[in-house]
Design a protein around this motif. Structure first.
Motif, PDB file in Angstrom:
ATOM      1  N   LYS A 318       3.070   0.852  19.450  1.00 18.06           N
ATOM      2  CA  LYS A 318       4.189   1.793  19.358  1.00 18.06           C
ATOM      3  C   LYS A 318       4.729   1.753  17.927  1.00 18.06           C
ATOM      4  N   GLY A 319       5.521   2.761  17.588  1.00 18.76           N
ATOM      5  CA  GLY A 319       6.140   2.758  16.268  1.00 18.76           C
ATOM      6  C   GLY A 319       5.271   3.399  15.212  1.00 18.76           C
ATOM      7  N   PHE A 320       5.320   2.869  13.999  1.00 17.12           N
ATOM      8  CA  PHE A 320       4.711   3.513  12.832  1.00 17.12           C
ATOM      9  C   PHE A 320       3.741   2.585  12.121  1.00 17.12           C
ATOM     10  N   GLN A 321       2.772   3.208  11.441  1.00 11.60           N
ATOM     11  CA  GLN A 321       1.854   2.483  10.569  1.00 11.60           C
ATOM     12  C   GLN A 321       1.864   3.172   9.207  1.00 11.60           C
ATOM     13  N   VAL A 322       1.848   2.382   8.146  1.00  9.22           N
ATOM     14  CA  VAL A 322       1.767   2.943   6.788  1.00  9.22           C
ATOM     15  C   VAL A 322       0.682   2.206   6.008  1.00  9.22           C
ATOM     16  N   GLY A 323       0.159   2.876   4.988  1.00 12.43           N
ATOM     17  CA  GLY A 323      -0.842   2.238   4.135  1.00 12.43           C
ATOM     18  C   GLY A 323      -0.757   2.808   2.731  1.00 12.43           C
ATOM     19  N   ALA A 324      -0.966   1.936   1.734  1.00 12.19           N
ATOM     20  CA  ALA A 324      -0.971   2.375   0.331  1.00 12.19           C
ATOM     21  C   ALA A 324      -2.200   1.792  -0.360  1.00 12.19           C
ATOM     22  N   PHE A 325      -2.847   2.614  -1.182  1.00 19.39           N
ATOM     23  CA  PHE A 325      -3.953   2.139  -2.013  1.00 19.39           C
ATOM     24  C   PHE A 325      -3.406   1.401  -3.230  1.00 19.39           C
ATOM     25  N   ILE A 326      -4.053   0.290  -3.595  1.00 15.76           N
ATOM     26  CA  ILE A 326      -3.874  -0.262  -4.938  1.00 15.76           C
ATOM     27  C   ILE A 326      -5.130   0.129  -5.704  1.00 15.76           C
ATOM     28  N   VAL A 327      -4.929   0.848  -6.808  1.00 16.04           N
ATOM     29  CA  VAL A 327      -6.063   1.398  -7.565  1.00 16.04           C
ATOM     30  C   VAL A 327      -6.031   0.848  -8.997  1.00 16.04           C
ATOM     31  N   VAL A 328      -7.151   1.019  -9.697  1.00 16.90           N
ATOM     32  CA  VAL A 328      -7.273   0.538 -11.084  1.00 16.90           C
ATOM     33  C   VAL A 328      -7.869   1.660 -11.938  1.00 16.90           C
ATOM     34  N   PRO A 329      -7.749   1.548 -13.287  1.00 18.15           N
ATOM     35  CA  PRO A 329      -8.326   2.585 -14.153  1.00 18.15           C
ATOM     36  C   PRO A 329      -9.825   2.749 -13.883  1.00 18.15           C
ATOM     37  N   PRO A 330     -10.354   3.980 -13.926  1.00 19.55           N
ATOM     38  CA  PRO A 330      -9.754   5.223 -14.397  1.00 19.55           C
ATOM     39  C   PRO A 330      -9.193   6.097 -13.269  1.00 19.55           C
ATOM     40  N   GLY A 357      -3.647  -7.463   6.788  1.00 20.82           N
ATOM     41  CA  GLY A 357      -3.173  -6.150   6.363  1.00 20.82           C
ATOM     42  C   GLY A 357      -3.724  -5.686   5.027  1.00 20.82           C
ATOM     43  N   VAL A 358      -4.623  -6.470   4.408  1.00 21.80           N
ATOM     44  CA  VAL A 358      -5.251  -6.054   3.136  1.00 21.80           C
ATOM     45  C   VAL A 358      -6.699  -5.696   3.441  1.00 21.80           C
ATOM     46  N   HIS A 359      -7.026  -4.432   3.272  1.00 27.06           N
ATOM     47  CA  HIS A 359      -8.325  -3.905   3.693  1.00 27.06           C
ATOM     48  C   HIS A 359      -9.216  -3.693   2.460  1.00 27.06           C
ATOM     49  N   PRO A 360     -10.394  -4.321   2.404  1.00 29.07           N
ATOM     50  CA  PRO A 360     -11.281  -4.127   1.244  1.00 29.07           C
ATOM     51  C   PRO A 360     -11.781  -2.687   1.167  1.00 29.07           C
ATOM     52  N   ALA A 379      -9.319  -0.239  -5.162  1.00 27.90           N
ATOM     53  CA  ALA A 379      -9.534  -1.666  -4.920  1.00 27.90           C
ATOM     54  C   ALA A 379      -9.308  -2.027  -3.459  1.00 27.90           C
ATOM     55  N   VAL A 380      -8.073  -1.928  -2.997  1.00 29.13           N
ATOM     56  CA  VAL A 380      -7.755  -2.290  -1.608  1.00 29.13           C
ATOM     57  C   VAL A 380      -6.769  -1.287  -1.030  1.00 29.13           C
ATOM     58  N   LEU A 381      -6.695  -1.281   0.292  1.00 33.02           N
ATOM     59  CA  LEU A 381      -5.646  -0.561   1.007  1.00 33.02           C
ATOM     60  C   LEU A 381      -4.794  -1.629   1.683  1.00 33.02           C
ATOM     61  N   VAL A 382      -3.478  -1.506   1.562  1.00 32.23           N
ATOM     62  CA  VAL A 382      -2.576  -2.465   2.203  1.00 32.23           C
ATOM     63  C   VAL A 382      -1.769  -1.731   3.264  1.00 32.23           C
ATOM     64  N   ARG A 399       3.390  -7.318   1.741  1.00 36.67           N
ATOM     65  CA  ARG A 399       1.974  -7.689   1.616  1.00 36.67           C
ATOM     66  C   ARG A 399       1.430  -7.312   0.239  1.00 36.67           C
ATOM     67  N   ILE A 400       1.857  -6.157  -0.279  1.00 36.10           N
ATOM     68  CA  ILE A 400       1.411  -5.740  -1.622  1.00 36.10           C
ATOM     69  C   ILE A 400       1.861  -6.759  -2.667  1.00 36.10           C
ATOM     70  N   SER A 401       3.074  -7.302  -2.493  1.00 29.81           N
ATOM     71  CA  SER A 401       3.593  -8.271  -3.483  1.00 29.81           C
ATOM     72  C   SER A 401       2.793  -9.574  -3.485  1.00 29.81           C
TER      73      SER A 401
END
Length: 431
Positions: A318-330, A357-360, A379-382, A399-401
């Protein structure tokens, strides 16, 4: 820790870019036997050290209990394998066309009595510019076919006369010439952008369905270039007026084509109605990984039931799920020199133990270290989950921190739009 299951199955994943690594790795950890093939040459290293890789997937068809195609373009072979009795998750020629041929997708929406935004396809920049000059308005420029993979080429105008779209078309003409291919001009409609997604078992949709809010621009507050995706917020629901007005109308057609997999329709909605924009007739990225964070059952079993055409309800949080990419150049551009200089083989470091929660994503594993590979710099999705959007965001950013990636960047506002978007959707009777 891999625990061997008594019902261990053999999974063969045929991947275009290696985007399903996290799901494949999860299914392996659940105790199944897994092999992964990647078609794109520059992405070949993705997954090394995580899962078993193969160079010719066709040689492993007989070995596999279930074959999973993770992208569009494999519809014909997926259908042939299903017809030959194999368990297959993947598209059909029909669903490939829904996504890859924008005109076909729009025509099918109309055929299913679904309202569409006026759009027109062009092969010449000059013709498109003349069209805007004749019918001044705010336009979106959408590449078709293969070019649509380069998400930074999608342009969403804001000028009422279409002057910004004309400037962009002139720039594309200079830089691309005749190599750009077909593209669409679509009238821009203001409202909330929302995606309705569901899994389909060959006969019918499997519930609950998934409501997704994508964050496509590179920077917070929707600034910068379109990236395809920087992060997403979502929730699961057993019914939705937007689903009933769009995807549900395709149930009989998808069953007729024996589609087994995941399908998503992106819409703009406002007080005047629901306007579908485009189909994604495969897993979405990072959508499938964030969905995994909200699915309570093992992914291997879930995929098997789907491929076996079973009728079942997905056990979700139930509830919500969120995810953010951590990316690198370029990222979001392709530039081999920059990638090799700043990002190739950079290590993903965890401050504290625990990769929960850190997805390769575009990674390989060497001596148990996660190293960045591929060529685009994802790089990863958190992910984070919670009863409220704020709870889910808090978990994700905590988790990102814990993750250190040299030169890494990510958006700090994934999920922030929810308060305003949900108010609007409630007031229009669409939630």
């Amino acid at each position: 820790m891999k625990t061997q299951q008594p019902n261990c199955k053999k999974f063969l994943f045929v991947s275009r870019w290696g985007e399903t690594l996290d799901v494949i790795n999860t299914i392996k950890q659940e105790g199944h036997d897994v092999k992964m093939f990647i078609e794109d040459k520059a992405s070949k290293e993705i997954g090394y050290g995580f899962v078993s890789k193969v160079t010719q997937w066709e040689k492993h068809i007989d070995w596999a209990d279930i074959i999973v195609f993770d992208y569009t373009g494999y519809g014909k072979i997926a259908s042939e394998l299903r017809a030959a009795g194999k368990l297959v998750i993947g598209g059909t020629e029909y669903t490939d066309n829904l996504e890859l041929d924008r005109n076909f997708g729009q025509a099918e929406l109309q055929k299913h009595k679904i309202k569409v935004i006026p759009s027109k396809e062009f092969t010449s920049f000059g013709d498109a510019i003349k069209y805007i000059e004749t019918y001044p308005n705010t336009y979106v420029v959408k590449p078709c076919g293969e070019t649509q993979e380069l998400k930074q080429l999608l342009f969403v105008g804001s000028d009422d006369e279409g002057l910004d779209a004309i400037r962009v078309l002139k720039a594309y003409e200079k830089s691309w010439g005749n190599d750009f291919g077909n593209f669409q001009l679509q009238r821009k409609v203001k409202g909330v952008e929302v995606s309705i997604a569901a899994f389909f078992n060959g006969n019918e949709f499997i519930y609950p369905i998934n409501i997704t809010f994508e964050h496509k621009k590179l920077f917070p507050k929707e600034l910068g270039v379109s990236t395809g995706e920087m992060g997403t917020s979502m929730f699961w629901t057993k019914d939705s007026p937007i689903f009933e007005a769009t995807l549900l109308k395709f149930q009989n057609t998808l069953a007729k084509h024996n589609f087994i997999g995941h399908i998503d329709i992106n819409c703009i909605v406002n007080g005047h109605g629901i306007y579908p924009l485009e189909f994604t007739s495969r897993f979405g990225y990072p959508q499938i990984h964030i969905q995994r964070a909200g699915i309570n059952e093992p992914m291997g079993e879930f995929f098997l039931k789907l491929a076996q055409k079973k009728q079942f309800k997905i056990n979700v949080k139930k509830g919500f799920q969120v995810g953010a990419f951590i990316v690198v150049p370029p990222f979001p551009y392709e530039d081999k020199k920059t990638f090799n200089l700043f990002s190739k083989d950079a290590v993903v470091v965890f401050k504290k133990n625990g990769k929960e929660g850190v997805h390769p994503m575009h990674l390989k594993k060497v001596n148990d270290e996660w190293l960045i590979t591929g060529n685009t710099g994802i790089a990863v999705l958190v992910t984070g989950i919670g009863n409220t959007m704020k709870d889910a965001q808090k978990m994700m950013y905590n988790r990102i921190s814990n993750v250190i990636i040299n030169n890494g960047y990510y958006r700090t506002d994934i999920g922030d739009r929810w308060t305003e978007d949900s108010d609007k959707l409630w007031s229009w009777g669409l939630l």
